[in-house]
Design a protein around this motif. Structure first.
Motif, PDB file in Angstrom:
ATOM      1  N   PHE A 243       0.843  -1.200   0.000  1.00  0.00           N
ATOM      2  CA  PHE A 243       0.000   0.000   0.000  1.00  0.00           C
ATOM      3  C   PHE A 243       0.876   1.248   0.000  1.00  0.00           C
ATOM      4  N   MET A 244       2.205   1.054  -0.126  1.00  0.00           N
ATOM      5  CA  MET A 244       3.081   2.218  -0.123  1.00  0.00           C
ATOM      6  C   MET A 244       2.681   3.113  -1.291  1.00  0.00           C
ATOM      7  N   PRO A 245       2.785   4.433  -1.082  1.00  0.00           N
ATOM      8  CA  PRO A 245       2.184   5.349  -2.057  1.00  0.00           C
ATOM      9  C   PRO A 245       2.790   5.294  -3.450  1.00  0.00           C
ATOM     10  N   LYS A 246       4.088   5.033  -3.560  1.00  0.00           N
ATOM     11  CA  LYS A 246       4.709   5.124  -4.892  1.00  0.00           C
ATOM     12  C   LYS A 246       5.823   4.083  -4.996  1.00  0.00           C
ATOM     13  N   PRO A 247       5.456   2.816  -5.187  1.00  0.00           N
ATOM     14  CA  PRO A 247       6.501   1.791  -5.260  1.00  0.00           C
ATOM     15  C   PRO A 247       7.385   1.924  -6.498  1.00  0.00           C
ATOM     16  N   PHE A 248       6.830   2.473  -7.590  1.00  0.00           N
ATOM     17  CA  PHE A 248       7.597   2.620  -8.830  1.00  0.00           C
ATOM     18  C   PHE A 248       7.554   4.089  -9.255  1.00  0.00           C
ATOM     19  N   ALA A 249       8.726   4.682  -9.423  1.00  0.00           N
ATOM     20  CA  ALA A 249       8.785   6.121  -9.721  1.00  0.00           C
ATOM     21  C   ALA A 249       8.056   6.478 -11.010  1.00  0.00           C
ATOM     22  N   ASP A 250       8.036   5.558 -11.975  1.00  0.00           N
ATOM     23  CA  ASP A 250       7.472   5.914 -13.285  1.00  0.00           C
ATOM     24  C   ASP A 250       6.045   5.409 -13.485  1.00  0.00           C
ATOM     25  N   ARG A 251       5.432   4.918 -12.423  1.00  0.00           N
ATOM     26  CA  ARG A 251       4.043   4.439 -12.557  1.00  0.00           C
ATOM     27  C   ARG A 251       3.144   5.197 -11.583  1.00  0.00           C
ATOM     28  N   THR A 252       1.855   5.074 -11.815  1.00  0.00           N
ATOM     29  CA  THR A 252       0.885   5.704 -10.924  1.00  0.00           C
ATOM     30  C   THR A 252       1.099   5.242  -9.477  1.00  0.00           C
ATOM     31  N   GLY A 253       0.813   6.109  -8.524  1.00  0.00           N
ATOM     32  CA  GLY A 253       0.913   5.725  -7.124  1.00  0.00           C
ATOM     33  C   GLY A 253      -0.386   5.133  -6.616  1.00  0.00           C
ATOM     34  N   SER A 254      -0.398   4.800  -5.329  1.00  0.00           N
ATOM     35  CA  SER A 254      -1.606   4.238  -4.719  1.00  0.00           C
ATOM     36  C   SER A 254      -2.248   5.247  -3.788  1.00  0.00           C
ATOM     37  N   GLY A 255      -3.457   5.645  -4.156  1.00  0.00           N
ATOM     38  CA  GLY A 255      -4.203   6.579  -3.328  1.00  0.00           C
ATOM     39  C   GLY A 255      -5.080   5.859  -2.316  1.00  0.00           C
ATOM     40  N   LEU A 256      -5.640   6.640  -1.414  1.00  0.00           N
ATOM     41  CA  LEU A 256      -6.711   6.170  -0.532  1.00  0.00           C
ATOM     42  C   LEU A 256      -7.775   7.277  -0.608  1.00  0.00           C
ATOM     43  N   HIS A 257      -8.481   7.289  -1.729  1.00  0.00           N
ATOM     44  CA  HIS A 257      -9.463   8.362  -1.919  1.00  0.00           C
ATOM     45  C   HIS A 257     -10.590   8.196  -0.903  1.00  0.00           C
ATOM     46  N   LEU A 258     -10.986   9.327  -0.328  1.00  0.00           N
ATOM     47  CA  LEU A 258     -12.018   9.294   0.717  1.00  0.00           C
ATOM     48  C   LEU A 258     -13.269  10.009   0.214  1.00  0.00           C
ATOM     49  N   HIS A 259     -14.382   9.285   0.214  1.00  0.00           N
ATOM     50  CA  HIS A 259     -15.674   9.875  -0.173  1.00  0.00           C
ATOM     51  C   HIS A 259     -16.401  10.255   1.104  1.00  0.00           C
ATOM     52  N   LEU A 260     -16.725  11.529   1.222  1.00  0.00           N
ATOM     53  CA  LEU A 260     -17.171  12.052   2.517  1.00  0.00           C
ATOM     54  C   LEU A 260     -18.530  12.721   2.413  1.00  0.00           C
ATOM     55  N   SER A 261     -19.356  12.512   3.426  1.00  0.00           N
ATOM     56  CA  SER A 261     -20.621  13.243   3.514  1.00  0.00           C
ATOM     57  C   SER A 261     -21.022  13.379   4.971  1.00  0.00           C
ATOM     58  N   LEU A 262     -21.703  14.487   5.253  1.00  0.00           N
ATOM     59  CA  LEU A 262     -22.231  14.715   6.603  1.00  0.00           C
ATOM     60  C   LEU A 262     -23.724  14.427   6.611  1.00  0.00           C
ATOM     61  N   TRP A 263     -24.180  13.905   7.720  1.00  0.00           N
ATOM     62  CA  TRP A 263     -25.588  13.544   7.902  1.00  0.00           C
ATOM     63  C   TRP A 263     -26.023  14.036   9.277  1.00  0.00           C
ATOM     64  N   ARG A 264     -27.323  14.173   9.446  1.00  0.00           N
ATOM     65  CA  ARG A 264     -27.850  14.441  10.794  1.00  0.00           C
ATOM     66  C   ARG A 264     -29.112  13.615  10.972  1.00  0.00           C
ATOM     67  N   GLY A 265     -29.107  12.776  11.991  1.00  0.00           N
ATOM     68  CA  GLY A 265     -30.285  11.957  12.298  1.00  0.00           C
ATOM     69  C   GLY A 265     -30.767  11.147  11.104  1.00  0.00           C
ATOM     70  N   GLY A 266     -29.843  10.630  10.307  1.00  0.00           N
ATOM     71  CA  GLY A 266     -30.225   9.794   9.168  1.00  0.00           C
ATOM     72  C   GLY A 266     -30.529  10.584   7.906  1.00  0.00           C
ATOM     73  N   ASP A 267     -30.441  11.917   7.957  1.00  0.00           N
ATOM     74  CA  ASP A 267     -30.691  12.723   6.751  1.00  0.00           C
ATOM     75  C   ASP A 267     -29.383  13.232   6.170  1.00  0.00           C
TER      76      ASP A 267
END
Ligand code: GLU
Ligand code: MG
Length: 447
Positions: A243-267
């Motif tokens: 899961f290291m971010p960039k094992p190969f300098a010339d290839r895409t790295g590995s992200g941990l994209h976070l999808h975020l939302s706030l809710w209140r009381g189920g809404d």
């Protein structure tokens, strides 16, 4: 690089994991579990555990199991300190028959002398979540490489045929890893995580296996469980999952994209009438994330290697897919924050070395600061903010100068942000103190 977390704007909040009706012994006995992996992570995200036989599950449930905190790693302890007691959170109980038929894992909250230990990431996230009446839901995209390391230390994709210049979504590369990927998928779905896609990512040897969003604590636990499960199953097949971010300098790295939302009381509170179908509150939250992006990166991208991912200009496939600047836009993967739909924001700054508890805690605090201060994210698509920190050292300096993000790390008790900063500063200089082949190539005969 997948369809993201499939939730229409009006979807009801997924229910948090139900509190088990029974204790640990009964659950384990019912499931044929003979051993419990009582697990927690240190500030770096290192999973630490003791294997507790079911005969001692009652003791584990009520008293916890003891660890020498200094030996754990980055946990703010000295050798002379009293034991860290890991107390299981029963809602996180997870049978893992794919690892061993009779094994279950349970995430634990570390305590010292009866008090939640402030340097424990799970306690920190719980403290930040408890500081607001709003609820944070999160999806996490776990990207990783499957590699081999030869006797000289050289890394190659575990699949020797995985050499395409444009490997992303390659059906054949995906199929060659069928056994591994489907074992992980089956495990996720048996556990009710809702795995909905598995793909070959943009780097040779790189994959992603998506699971549905949940409340922030559950998702953080699942990221840790997923890394553990994926690593163990890969090892079984003679591969290393990294899961290291960039094992190969010339290839895409590995992200941990976070999808975020706030809710209140189920809404859900993010859908609205403003740009990209978001609410005013979502815009304020987004503005807070952008405002604190430089300090956040110390937590979202907490290793020397992280900055080879966000600092890259291109890769062999043509794009890095990782952000260089705190910007936001619609369904555009070149931004720090992407807005795939009007029900959530996708933060693309975090990478595979991020501790998910700290990442969610710090991001929530940054976003809430935007809400409190009624911040405005500025024009969509604008790339006017200073670039993200170029190195870990720059990020750590930004963290030290940012009371909101530092405050999130100190949410369960003081001193954690300073300790984390020192740890990361030392990590940077440890790396800087090494002499590698780049220097030999550049300087050996240059003068
Ligand atoms: N691997 C890219 C990153 O480092 C992301 C690719 C994608 O959008 O899935 O963030
Ligand atoms: Mg991806």
């Amino acid at each position: 690089m997948t369809l993201d977390v499939p939730a229409p704007p009006t979807a009801p909040a997924p229910a948090p994991a139900p509190a088990p009706a029974q204790g640990l012994t009964a659950r384990a006995t019912h499931d044929g579990v003979k051993f419990l992996l009582a697990l927690f992570v240190d500030l770096t995200g290192k999973p630490c555990a003791k294997l507790v036989p079911v005969e001692a599950a009652d003791i584990l449930q009520h008293e916890g199991v003891g660890f020498a905190g200094y030996a754990v790693g980055a946990l703010g302890q000295q050798p002379s300190d009293p034991d860290v007691m890991a107390i299981p959170d029963l809602t996180s109980y997870t049978p893992l028959p794919w690892v061993r038929e009779d094994l279950a894992l349970v995430h634990c909250d570390p305590y010292v002398e009866g008090t939640p230990w402030p340097f424990a990431p799970r306690n920190i996230l719980k403290a930040v979540l408890g500081s607001t009446e709003l609820e944070l839901f999160a999806g996490a995209e776990v990207e990783y490489f499957l590699v081999h390391r030869d006797d000289t230390g050289r890394l190659t994709p575990a699949d020797a045929r995985d050499t395409d210049a444009q490997p992303c979504y390659g059906a054949r590369g995906l199929t060659r890893m069928y056994d591994h990927l489907t074992d992980v998928s089956t495990a996720m779905n048996t556990l009710g995580w809702g795995n909905y896609a598995n793909d070959h990512e943009d780097g040779n040897g790189q994959f992603e296996q998506n699971f549905a969003y949940a409340d922030a604590l559950t998702t953080a636990d699942r990221v840790i469980t997923a890394r553990y499960l994926i690593s163990v199953l890969a090892e079984r097949r003679g591969m290393t999952a990294t899961f290291m971010p960039k094992p190969f300098a010339d290839r895409t790295g590995s992200g941990l994209h976070l999808h975020l939302s706030l809710w209140r009381g189920g809404d859900p509170l993010f859908p609205g009438e403003r740009d990209h179908g978001l609410s005013g509150l979502a815009h304020q939250f987004l503005a807070g994330v952008l405002e604190h992006a430089h300090a956040l990166q110390a937590v979202l991208a907490p290793t020397v290697n992280s900055y080879k991912r966000t600092g890259a200009v291109s890769t062999r496939s043509g794009a890095t897919w990782s952000p260089r600047q705190p910007s936001y836009g619609g369904n555009d993967r070149t931004h720090y924050v992407r807005i795939p739909e009007g029900n959530r924001i996708e933060l693309r700054g975090a990478d595979g070395s991020a501790n998910p508890y700290l990442a969610l805690a710090a991001t929530l605090a940054a976003g809430l600061d935007g809400v409190t201060r009624d911040l405005d994210p500025g024009a969509t698509g604008a790339r006017t903010r200073p670039d993200l920190p170029p190195t870990l050292l720059h990020a750590v300096d930004a963290l030290a100068a940012d009371p909101v993000v530092s405050g999130a790390l100190d949410a369960a008790g003081p001193g954690v942000a300073a300790y984390f900063g020192e740890l990361k500063r030392a990590e940077f200089f440890d790396w800087h103190g090494t002499v590698g082949s780049w220097e030999h190539d550049r300087y050996l005969t240059a003068f």
